[in-house]
Scaffold this motif. Structure first.
Motif, PDB file in Angstrom:
ATOM      1  N   GLU A 131     -39.485 -52.298  -9.288  1.00  0.00           N
ATOM      2  CA  GLU A 131     -39.853 -53.633  -8.811  1.00  0.00           C
ATOM      3  C   GLU A 131     -38.841 -54.700  -9.227  1.00  0.00           C
ATOM      4  OE1 GLU A 131     -42.562 -54.371  -6.912  1.00  0.00           O
ATOM      5  OE2 GLU A 131     -42.952 -52.220  -6.780  1.00  0.00           O
ATOM      6  N   GLY A 132     -37.873 -54.333 -10.075  1.00  0.00           N
ATOM      7  CA  GLY A 132     -36.870 -55.287 -10.537  1.00  0.00           C
ATOM      8  C   GLY A 132     -37.462 -56.404 -11.379  1.00  0.00           C
ATOM      9  N   GLY A 163     -30.844 -42.596 -16.810  1.00  0.00           N
ATOM     10  CA  GLY A 163     -30.951 -42.190 -15.417  1.00  0.00           C
ATOM     11  C   GLY A 163     -31.826 -43.093 -14.571  1.00  0.00           C
ATOM     12  N   MET A 164     -32.423 -44.110 -15.179  1.00  0.00           N
ATOM     13  CA  MET A 164     -33.317 -44.995 -14.438  1.00  0.00           C
ATOM     14  C   MET A 164     -32.502 -46.100 -13.774  1.00  0.00           C
ATOM     15  SD  MET A 164     -36.729 -46.991 -15.806  1.00  0.00           S
ATOM     16  CE  MET A 164     -37.449 -45.460 -16.407  1.00  0.00           C
ATOM     17  N   PRO A 165     -32.532 -46.214 -12.455  1.00  0.00           N
ATOM     18  CA  PRO A 165     -31.736 -47.245 -11.779  1.00  0.00           C
ATOM     19  C   PRO A 165     -32.137 -48.652 -12.193  1.00  0.00           C
ATOM     20  CG  PRO A 165     -32.507 -45.587 -10.218  1.00  0.00           C
ATOM     21  CD  PRO A 165     -33.227 -45.337 -11.505  1.00  0.00           C
ATOM     22  N   ASP A 166     -31.130 -49.527 -12.256  1.00  0.00           N
ATOM     23  CA  ASP A 166     -31.320 -50.963 -12.453  1.00  0.00           C
ATOM     24  C   ASP A 166     -31.880 -51.348 -13.816  1.00  0.00           C
ATOM     25  OD1 ASP A 166     -30.412 -51.402  -9.837  1.00  0.00           O
ATOM     26  OD2 ASP A 166     -32.427 -51.111  -9.019  1.00  0.00           O
ATOM     27  N   LEU A 167     -31.882 -50.425 -14.762  1.00  0.00           N
ATOM     28  CA  LEU A 167     -32.338 -50.740 -16.115  1.00  0.00           C
ATOM     29  C   LEU A 167     -31.135 -50.934 -17.027  1.00  0.00           C
ATOM     30  CD1 LEU A 167     -34.798 -50.992 -18.092  1.00  0.00           C
ATOM     31  CD2 LEU A 167     -34.411 -48.568 -18.619  1.00  0.00           C
ATOM     32  N   VAL A 168     -30.989 -52.117 -17.581  1.00  0.00           N
ATOM     33  CA  VAL A 168     -29.913 -52.408 -18.539  1.00  0.00           C
ATOM     34  C   VAL A 168     -30.304 -51.832 -19.897  1.00  0.00           C
ATOM     35  CG1 VAL A 168     -28.756 -54.270 -19.805  1.00  0.00           C
ATOM     36  CG2 VAL A 168     -29.081 -54.448 -17.330  1.00  0.00           C
TER      37      VAL A 168
END
Length: 346
Positions: A131-132, A163-168
């Motif tokens: 969900e960003g 491996g989780m997209p969009d997680l800094v």
């Protein structure tokens, strides 16, 4: 009952396996990482968040029965109307934070890294990252920062979350790093996972004119013989190692990488590629899936092949419980163990 009192399910190795290992006198299971006489700063995360929240009314603090043990109690005392105690329910913690973020708040959630990475992965992935949402997950006891054994040692948390997209992903070194990272991750629009050091946290980076920048690596010292690429408190160990090796006329550079994802590829490629020195990646994490493999993958994809590449990291195993300094020696992440390893590689 507080979680810190929970008994470990895996103890130290049997006595007959320890007879040939050095024994330290300390019995600390959760010990300060600071050496005797080293400068420290108390609860840098809690103080930094409480201070930031004075001018950011949308910032909230949530925890899973661990305010005292993640230094979030400092925030709770300063802003009691914005603090939420969610109990021993990490999955609820993450989804509650997601709901608050949907309403425009910036929740900072705290628990132990082992609980956040293992118990809530799907909730973070589906409820927050996809969900960003603007949720900041800040977790104590990363890697080998407790002697309580595998139930509390999050030696694989970065591998789980990389491996989780969009997680800094942020792994600060010391009190200064944490203090400066808090407003930086709050300013970032999106989810962040940050490892925490708690209690009396060492203060070392101010001696190097350091300033945290999200997504940027910083060269703290230079040297022609070896380059240590490090994150978290292993940057402190790298600096200690470099000073010890000076006695043997070995000059070591230290590149601090506080942001694991996104990786500062430009700086890493420049520093690894500019000389023919030994490259060592040092991290408080298993050899699987952490900074070492991130750097190795970057070098492979970019065609930059250092003449010698080594890792200082924790083994791919469930680690023993016991005194923390003893475990650091046993698993090769103390400064003395690093000196021995680097000498053997040169």
């Amino acid at each position: 009952m507080s979680r810190v009192k929970r008994a470990p399910w895996r103890g130290v190795a049997p006595q007959n396996q320890l007879s040939d290992r050095p024994r330290l006198t300390t019995s600390a299971m959760i010990a300060s990482l600071a050496a005797e006489g080293q400068r420290t700063s108390p609860a840098p995360f809690g103080h930094a968040l409480a201070e930031l929240a004075r001018s950011r009314p949308e910032i909230l603090g949530l925890t899973a029965d661990l305010a005292k043990y993640t230094d979030l109690h400092v925030f709770a005392q300063a802003h009691p109307d914005r603090f939420y105690q969610m109990g021993m329910a990490e999955q609820l913690l993450m989804l509650a934070a997601a709901g608050l973020a949907h309403e425009g708040f910036v929740p900072f959630v705290t628990t132990y890294a082992a609980f956040a990475s293992r118990r809530t992965f799907d909730f973070v992935s589906q409820g927050i990252a996809e969900e960003g949402l603007n949720v900041k997950i800040c977790c104590a006891l990363p890697g080998l920062t407790t002697g309580y054994g595998p139930s509390h040692q999050a030696t694989e948390d970065i591998a789980i979350f990389r491996g989780m997209p969009d997680l800094v992903i942020v792994d600060p070194c010391d009190a200064l790093d944490i203090e400066q990272a808090v407003p930086a991750i709050a300013a970032h629009d999106g989810p962040v996972y940050m490892r925490l050091l708690r209690g009396k946290v060492p203060l070392v980076l101010d001696e190097y004119g350091y300033r945290f920048e999200l997504g940027r690596a910083k060269l703290l010292r230079d040297g022609p013989d070896a380059l240590i690429v490090s994150s978290g408190f292993m940057t402190m160990r790298a600096l200690e190692t470099a000073k010890l090796l000076e006695a043997d006329r070995v000059q070591v550079a230290v590149l601090h990488v506080p942001t694991i994802k996104p990786l500062d590829e430009e700086t890493i490629l420049r520093e690894v590629g500019r000389t023919a020195r030994l490259t060592v990646v040092a991290e408080n994490h298993t050899v699987i899936g952490g900074l070492g493999e991130a750097v190795a993958g970057l070098l492979l994809r970019s065609g930059v092949v250092p003449p010698r590449f080594r890792q200082v990291a924790l083994p791919d195993a469930f680690l023993d419980a016991g005194a923390l300094p003893t475990l650091h020696d046993r698993y090769g992440i103390s400064a003395e163990a690093m000196v021995k390893s680097i000498k053997s590689w040169l």
